[in-house]
Design a protein around this motif. Structure first.
Motif, PDB file in Angstrom:
ATOM      1  N   LEU A  29       0.846  -1.196   0.000  1.00  0.00           N
ATOM      2  CA  LEU A  29       0.000   0.000   0.000  1.00  0.00           C
ATOM      3  C   LEU A  29       0.882   1.246   0.000  1.00  0.00           C
ATOM      4  O   LEU A  29       1.984   1.234   0.536  1.00  0.00           O
ATOM      5  CB  LEU A  29      -0.907   0.011   1.229  1.00  0.00           C
ATOM      6  N   THR A  30       0.361   2.319  -0.588  1.00  0.00           N
ATOM      7  CA  THR A  30       1.073   3.593  -0.640  1.00  0.00           C
ATOM      8  C   THR A  30       0.311   4.618   0.182  1.00  0.00           C
ATOM      9  O   THR A  30      -0.904   4.757   0.026  1.00  0.00           O
ATOM     10  CB  THR A  30       1.164   4.075  -2.110  1.00  0.00           C
ATOM     11  N   LEU A  31       1.012   5.332   1.032  1.00  0.00           N
ATOM     12  CA  LEU A  31       0.392   6.383   1.833  1.00  0.00           C
ATOM     13  C   LEU A  31       0.129   7.601   0.949  1.00  0.00           C
ATOM     14  O   LEU A  31       1.006   8.031   0.196  1.00  0.00           O
ATOM     15  CB  LEU A  31       1.311   6.765   3.002  1.00  0.00           C
ATOM     16  N   ILE A  39      -3.312   3.611  -0.300  1.00  0.00           N
ATOM     17  CA  ILE A  39      -3.782   3.353  -1.659  1.00  0.00           C
ATOM     18  C   ILE A  39      -3.166   2.069  -2.200  1.00  0.00           C
ATOM     19  O   ILE A  39      -1.953   1.858  -2.126  1.00  0.00           O
ATOM     20  CB  ILE A  39      -3.437   4.536  -2.575  1.00  0.00           C
ATOM     21  N   SER A  40      -4.025   1.225  -2.751  1.00  0.00           N
ATOM     22  CA  SER A  40      -3.591   0.014  -3.438  1.00  0.00           C
ATOM     23  C   SER A  40      -3.606   0.317  -4.930  1.00  0.00           C
ATOM     24  O   SER A  40      -4.678   0.491  -5.527  1.00  0.00           O
ATOM     25  CB  SER A  40      -4.529  -1.150  -3.137  1.00  0.00           C
ATOM     26  N   ILE A  41      -2.423   0.400  -5.521  1.00  0.00           N
ATOM     27  CA  ILE A  41      -2.320   0.700  -6.944  1.00  0.00           C
ATOM     28  C   ILE A  41      -2.895  -0.458  -7.762  1.00  0.00           C
ATOM     29  O   ILE A  41      -3.605  -0.245  -8.737  1.00  0.00           O
ATOM     30  CB  ILE A  41      -0.856   0.989  -7.331  1.00  0.00           C
ATOM     31  N   VAL A  42      -2.630  -1.684  -7.347  1.00  0.00           N
ATOM     32  CA  VAL A  42      -3.092  -2.859  -8.085  1.00  0.00           C
ATOM     33  C   VAL A  42      -4.620  -2.966  -8.044  1.00  0.00           C
ATOM     34  O   VAL A  42      -5.258  -3.191  -9.070  1.00  0.00           O
ATOM     35  CB  VAL A  42      -2.429  -4.142  -7.533  1.00  0.00           C
ATOM     36  N   ALA A  43      -5.211  -2.794  -6.872  1.00  0.00           N
ATOM     37  CA  ALA A  43      -6.669  -2.914  -6.734  1.00  0.00           C
ATOM     38  C   ALA A  43      -7.400  -1.633  -7.111  1.00  0.00           C
ATOM     39  O   ALA A  43      -8.615  -1.632  -7.249  1.00  0.00           O
ATOM     40  CB  ALA A  43      -7.027  -3.294  -5.299  1.00  0.00           C
TER      41      ALA A  43
END
Length: 73
Positions: A29-31, A39-43
């Motif tokens: 996950l990215t803050l 944030i989940s870039i993949v999902a």
């Protein structure tokens, strides 16, 4: 709630954030820049952080648009 002053007890520890993964894809996950979401870039989902607690459930997540994903990469 957005008008409340930030309480230092409600900050998520960086080490804790590094251990969390997306509940959907199990990826990192990215803050967000403002520190209010993971944030989940993949999902393509953003999970809110409320009072220092990440809400990693699909019902709490919002969809992230392609432009926002590109800015995170």
């Amino acid at each position: 709630m957005a008008d409340e002053p930030e309480n230092p007890r409600h900050r998520v520890d960086r080490k804790t954030l590094e251990m969390l993964v997306c509940p959907i894809t199990k990826t990192r996950l990215t803050l967000s820049d403002d520190g209010t979401e993971l944030i989940s870039i993949v999902a393509r989902r953003a999970f809110p952080i409320r009072r220092g607690v990440p809400l990693l459930v699909l019902d709490a997540a919002r969809k992230v648009d392609e432009d926002e994903i590109e800015n995170l990469r």
